[in-house]
Motif scaffolding. Structure first.
Motif, PDB file in Angstrom:
ATOM      1  N   THR A   1     -31.597 -20.593 -44.633  1.00 55.35           N
ATOM      2  CA  THR A   1     -30.567 -19.804 -44.612  1.00 55.35           C
ATOM      3  C   THR A   1     -29.940 -20.449 -43.271  1.00 55.35           C
ATOM      4  O   THR A   1     -30.465 -21.159 -42.536  1.00 55.35           O
ATOM      5  CB  THR A   1     -30.889 -18.256 -44.473  1.00 55.35           C
ATOM      6  OG1 THR A   1     -29.509 -17.660 -44.475  1.00 55.35           O
ATOM      7  CG2 THR A   1     -31.474 -18.054 -43.216  1.00 55.35           C
ATOM      8  N   TYR A   2     -28.616 -19.780 -42.970  1.00 53.16           N
ATOM      9  CA  TYR A   2     -28.032 -20.162 -41.697  1.00 53.16           C
ATOM     10  C   TYR A   2     -27.255 -19.185 -41.133  1.00 53.16           C
ATOM     11  O   TYR A   2     -27.034 -17.882 -41.879  1.00 53.16           O
ATOM     12  CB  TYR A   2     -27.114 -21.286 -41.833  1.00 53.16           C
ATOM     13  CG  TYR A   2     -25.890 -20.936 -42.958  1.00 53.16           C
ATOM     14  CD1 TYR A   2     -24.816 -20.457 -42.594  1.00 53.16           C
ATOM     15  CD2 TYR A   2     -26.299 -21.555 -44.193  1.00 53.16           C
ATOM     16  CE1 TYR A   2     -23.908 -20.393 -43.616  1.00 53.16           C
ATOM     17  CE2 TYR A   2     -25.355 -21.272 -45.214  1.00 53.16           C
ATOM     18  CZ  TYR A   2     -24.224 -20.828 -44.962  1.00 53.16           C
ATOM     19  OH  TYR A   2     -23.156 -20.591 -46.063  1.00 53.16           O
ATOM     20  N   SER A   3     -26.916 -19.287 -39.735  1.00 51.85           N
ATOM     21  CA  SER A   3     -26.142 -18.091 -39.191  1.00 51.85           C
ATOM     22  C   SER A   3     -24.700 -18.573 -38.539  1.00 51.85           C
ATOM     23  O   SER A   3     -25.015 -19.590 -37.924  1.00 51.85           O
ATOM     24  CB  SER A   3     -27.049 -17.397 -37.990  1.00 51.85           C
ATOM     25  OG  SER A   3     -26.238 -16.603 -37.247  1.00 51.85           O
ATOM     26  N   ILE A   4     -23.701 -18.072 -39.035  1.00 53.85           N
ATOM     27  CA  ILE A   4     -22.484 -18.765 -38.673  1.00 53.85           C
ATOM     28  C   ILE A   4     -22.238 -17.782 -37.174  1.00 53.85           C
ATOM     29  O   ILE A   4     -22.253 -16.727 -36.898  1.00 53.85           O
ATOM     30  CB  ILE A   4     -21.484 -18.261 -39.444  1.00 53.85           C
ATOM     31  CG1 ILE A   4     -21.531 -18.880 -40.911  1.00 53.85           C
ATOM     32  CG2 ILE A   4     -19.931 -18.472 -38.857  1.00 53.85           C
ATOM     33  CD1 ILE A   4     -20.507 -18.440 -42.048  1.00 53.85           C
ATOM     34  N   LEU A   5     -22.334 -18.833 -36.105  1.00 55.29           N
ATOM     35  CA  LEU A   5     -22.180 -18.433 -34.812  1.00 55.29           C
ATOM     36  C   LEU A   5     -20.714 -18.155 -34.530  1.00 55.29           C
ATOM     37  O   LEU A   5     -20.454 -17.499 -33.619  1.00 55.29           O
ATOM     38  CB  LEU A   5     -22.827 -19.533 -33.793  1.00 55.29           C
ATOM     39  CG  LEU A   5     -24.227 -19.822 -34.234  1.00 55.29           C
ATOM     40  CD1 LEU A   5     -24.696 -20.948 -33.162  1.00 55.29           C
ATOM     41  CD2 LEU A   5     -25.058 -18.679 -34.404  1.00 55.29           C
ATOM     42  N   ALA A   6     -19.764 -18.929 -34.889  1.00 55.83           N
ATOM     43  CA  ALA A   6     -18.207 -18.813 -34.530  1.00 55.83           C
ATOM     44  C   ALA A   6     -17.513 -19.461 -35.670  1.00 55.83           C
ATOM     45  O   ALA A   6     -17.939 -20.611 -36.173  1.00 55.83           O
ATOM     46  CB  ALA A   6     -18.041 -19.315 -33.336  1.00 55.83           C
ATOM     47  N   ARG A   7     -16.103 -19.264 -35.999  1.00 50.81           N
ATOM     48  CA  ARG A   7     -15.469 -19.775 -36.997  1.00 50.81           C
ATOM     49  C   ARG A   7     -13.923 -19.451 -36.637  1.00 50.81           C
ATOM     50  O   ARG A   7     -13.551 -18.347 -36.287  1.00 50.81           O
ATOM     51  CB  ARG A   7     -15.760 -19.029 -38.017  1.00 50.81           C
ATOM     52  CG  ARG A   7     -14.871 -19.835 -39.293  1.00 50.81           C
ATOM     53  CD  ARG A   7     -15.342 -18.988 -40.884  1.00 50.81           C
ATOM     54  NE  ARG A   7     -14.788 -19.989 -41.686  1.00 50.81           N
ATOM     55  CZ  ARG A   7     -13.579 -19.645 -42.653  1.00 50.81           C
ATOM     56  NH1 ARG A   7     -12.971 -18.696 -42.102  1.00 50.81           N
ATOM     57  NH2 ARG A   7     -13.230 -20.317 -43.547  1.00 50.81           N
TER      58      ARG A   7
ATOM     59  N   LEU B   1     -14.723 -22.553 -29.449  1.00 54.00           N
ATOM     60  CA  LEU B   1     -15.748 -21.810 -30.131  1.00 54.00           C
ATOM     61  C   LEU B   1     -16.749 -21.272 -29.292  1.00 54.00           C
ATOM     62  O   LEU B   1     -17.140 -21.933 -28.349  1.00 54.00           O
ATOM     63  CB  LEU B   1     -16.676 -22.524 -31.401  1.00 54.00           C
ATOM     64  CG  LEU B   1     -15.632 -22.897 -32.377  1.00 54.00           C
ATOM     65  CD1 LEU B   1     -16.744 -23.838 -33.329  1.00 54.00           C
ATOM     66  CD2 LEU B   1     -14.710 -21.913 -33.125  1.00 54.00           C
ATOM     67  N   ASN B   2     -16.867 -19.896 -29.136  1.00 51.43           N
ATOM     68  CA  ASN B   2     -17.836 -19.119 -28.327  1.00 51.43           C
ATOM     69  C   ASN B   2     -18.822 -18.534 -29.210  1.00 51.43           C
ATOM     70  O   ASN B   2     -18.923 -17.941 -30.133  1.00 51.43           O
ATOM     71  CB  ASN B   2     -17.249 -17.896 -27.737  1.00 51.43           C
ATOM     72  CG  ASN B   2     -17.978 -17.308 -26.650  1.00 51.43           C
ATOM     73  OD1 ASN B   2     -19.099 -17.845 -26.332  1.00 51.43           O
ATOM     74  ND2 ASN B   2     -17.554 -16.141 -26.033  1.00 51.43           N
ATOM     75  N   PHE B   3     -20.258 -19.409 -28.909  1.00 53.04           N
ATOM     76  CA  PHE B   3     -21.472 -18.893 -29.704  1.00 53.04           C
ATOM     77  C   PHE B   3     -22.137 -17.923 -29.221  1.00 53.04           C
ATOM     78  O   PHE B   3     -22.843 -17.302 -29.988  1.00 53.04           O
ATOM     79  CB  PHE B   3     -22.246 -20.187 -29.798  1.00 53.04           C
ATOM     80  CG  PHE B   3     -21.817 -21.469 -30.146  1.00 53.04           C
ATOM     81  CD1 PHE B   3     -22.461 -22.725 -29.623  1.00 53.04           C
ATOM     82  CD2 PHE B   3     -20.630 -21.682 -30.688  1.00 53.04           C
ATOM     83  CE1 PHE B   3     -21.963 -23.949 -29.587  1.00 53.04           C
ATOM     84  CE2 PHE B   3     -20.087 -22.824 -30.950  1.00 53.04           C
ATOM     85  CZ  PHE B   3     -20.829 -23.866 -30.542  1.00 53.04           C
ATOM     86  N   TRP B   4     -22.081 -17.308 -27.729  1.00 50.29           N
ATOM     87  CA  TRP B   4     -22.937 -16.293 -27.435  1.00 50.29           C
ATOM     88  C   TRP B   4     -22.278 -14.775 -27.506  1.00 50.29           C
ATOM     89  O   TRP B   4     -21.104 -14.925 -27.164  1.00 50.29           O
ATOM     90  CB  TRP B   4     -23.065 -16.628 -26.077  1.00 50.29           C
ATOM     91  CG  TRP B   4     -23.999 -17.992 -25.908  1.00 50.29           C
ATOM     92  CD1 TRP B   4     -24.614 -18.682 -26.835  1.00 50.29           C
ATOM     93  CD2 TRP B   4     -24.524 -18.638 -24.491  1.00 50.29           C
ATOM     94  NE1 TRP B   4     -25.255 -19.853 -26.419  1.00 50.29           N
ATOM     95  CE2 TRP B   4     -25.140 -19.603 -25.175  1.00 50.29           C
ATOM     96  CE3 TRP B   4     -24.604 -18.244 -23.598  1.00 50.29           C
ATOM     97  CZ2 TRP B   4     -26.087 -20.376 -24.180  1.00 50.29           C
ATOM     98  CZ3 TRP B   4     -25.312 -18.983 -22.516  1.00 50.29           C
ATOM     99  CH2 TRP B   4     -26.033 -20.130 -22.867  1.00 50.29           C
ATOM    100  N   GLN B   5     -23.002 -14.003 -27.587  1.00 51.39           N
ATOM    101  CA  GLN B   5     -22.531 -12.489 -27.606  1.00 51.39           C
ATOM    102  C   GLN B   5     -23.195 -11.899 -26.449  1.00 51.39           C
ATOM    103  O   GLN B   5     -24.405 -12.467 -25.887  1.00 51.39           O
ATOM    104  CB  GLN B   5     -22.475 -11.812 -28.802  1.00 51.39           C
ATOM    105  CG  GLN B   5     -21.990 -12.388 -30.042  1.00 51.39           C
ATOM    106  CD  GLN B   5     -22.293 -11.785 -31.162  1.00 51.39           C
ATOM    107  OE1 GLN B   5     -22.693 -10.608 -31.278  1.00 51.39           O
ATOM    108  NE2 GLN B   5     -21.748 -12.318 -32.375  1.00 51.39           N
ATOM    109  N   VAL B   6     -22.710 -10.926 -26.015  1.00 52.09           N
ATOM    110  CA  VAL B   6     -23.412 -10.213 -24.793  1.00 52.09           C
ATOM    111  C   VAL B   6     -24.301  -8.881 -25.453  1.00 52.09           C
ATOM    112  O   VAL B   6     -23.578  -7.875 -25.935  1.00 52.09           O
ATOM    113  CB  VAL B   6     -22.383  -9.532 -23.834  1.00 52.09           C
ATOM    114  CG1 VAL B   6     -23.399  -8.981 -22.610  1.00 52.09           C
ATOM    115  CG2 VAL B   6     -21.789 -11.075 -23.144  1.00 52.09           C
ATOM    116  N   ALA B   7     -25.486  -8.718 -25.153  1.00 52.34           N
ATOM    117  CA  ALA B   7     -26.321  -7.613 -25.636  1.00 52.34           C
ATOM    118  C   ALA B   7     -25.970  -6.422 -24.842  1.00 52.34           C
ATOM    119  O   ALA B   7     -25.321  -6.376 -23.564  1.00 52.34           O
ATOM    120  CB  ALA B   7     -27.633  -8.004 -26.029  1.00 52.34           C
ATOM    121  N   THR B   8     -26.408  -5.400 -25.340  1.00 47.83           N
ATOM    122  CA  THR B   8     -26.455  -3.925 -24.312  1.00 47.83           C
ATOM    123  C   THR B   8     -26.842  -4.197 -23.086  1.00 47.83           C
ATOM    124  O   THR B   8     -26.700  -3.444 -22.002  1.00 47.83           O
ATOM    125  CB  THR B   8     -26.777  -2.809 -25.062  1.00 47.83           C
ATOM    126  OG1 THR B   8     -28.308  -3.102 -25.337  1.00 47.83           O
ATOM    127  CG2 THR B   8     -26.026  -2.529 -26.608  1.00 47.83           C
TER     128      THR B   8
END
Length: 244
Positions: free
Chosen positions: A90-96, A110-117
């Motif tokens: 499978t795969y994970s879409i990081l940005a589109r 494209l920004n791949f990273w998200q900020v966790a809590t």
């Protein structure tokens, strides 16, 4: 039409090889020019100054305002299959992002990273803690640029061309599309930043933290609304007003 023309050429006593050459030239000049295949290229992928952000640029011969879907994804395999020969499941879409073509060029960020809590950087699939133990991520990210005629919004300025060439592919539904891809080794998200501020409407189903509500702070003084100033009245008219 060509046979009488060939006979006419022979009558003027040209050598046979010359007549065949002239006839071949006429056939080539009358045939329509071959259609140019659709080109779609990823020319540059460059890391931006911010972590987890990449600038992607490419070129194409598609018409202006054609929408190019640019996607970054990371392939994932089950954690117990660590063999180099195992294929990703499978795969994970990081940005589109969907970007328009302008003068044969397209570009996006494209920004791949998200900020966790807790402020740590993560990719989209890492936000689910259970997946981190079940999946083994690839060491690279695949960038894909796709043009789908069926996904275009028809406008007066945009013309949807007939797809030709080596890049044309077909989906399982028979829809044609053009695609270009490039894979680069990019490590997983790392590091921390300031934790994001949690808004009240993002907790407790939009009600916020109701334990923080001050139930004693009630406004007991009613505010009288300001009277509406108007010249209209329902009082009976005076004699002077009848005479106006």
């Amino acid at each position: 039409m060509l046979i009488p023309l060939y006979q006419f050429i022979l009558k003027i006593k040209f050598p046979q090889i010359t007549a065949c050459s002239l006839l071949s030239l006429l056939c080539i000049s009358c045939s329509p020019p071959p259609q140019q295949g659709v080109e779609l290229n990823i020319n540059q992928i460059k890391a931006a100054s911010r972590p987890g952000v990449y600038n992607i640029a490419g070129s194409t011969n598609l018409p202006d305002d054609s929408g190019i879907a640019v996607t970054a994804l990371r392939y994932l395999s089950p954690a117990h299959e660590r063999s180099l020969t195992s294929q990703p499941h499978t795969y994970s879409i990081l940005a589109r992002q969907i970007v328009p073509v302008s003068a044969g060029k397209w570009q996006t960020t494209l920004n791949f990273w998200q900020v966790a809590t807790d402020g740590s950087y993560q990719e989209a699939w890492q936000t689910e803690a259970a997946l981190q133990n079940l999946l083994q991520p690839a060491t690279s990210i695949t960038f894909i640029a796709t043009y789908e005629p069926s996904a275009q919004l028809p406008t007066e300025q945009q013309t949807i061309p007939e797809l030709q060439g080596r890049l044309v592919r077909f989906s399982v539904d028979g829809e044609e599309y053009v695609q270009a891809s490039q894979t680069l080794p990019i490590t997983l998200a790392s590091g921390k930043t300031a934790p994001p501020k949690v808004l009240p409407e993002e907790t407790n189903g939009g009600w916020g933290n109701r334990s923080e509500l001050d139930l004693n702070a009630s406004n007991t003084t009613a505010t009288r609304p300001k009277p509406i100033k108007t010249n209209q009245t329902n009082a009976p008219l005076s004699l002077a007003e009848f005479l106006r």
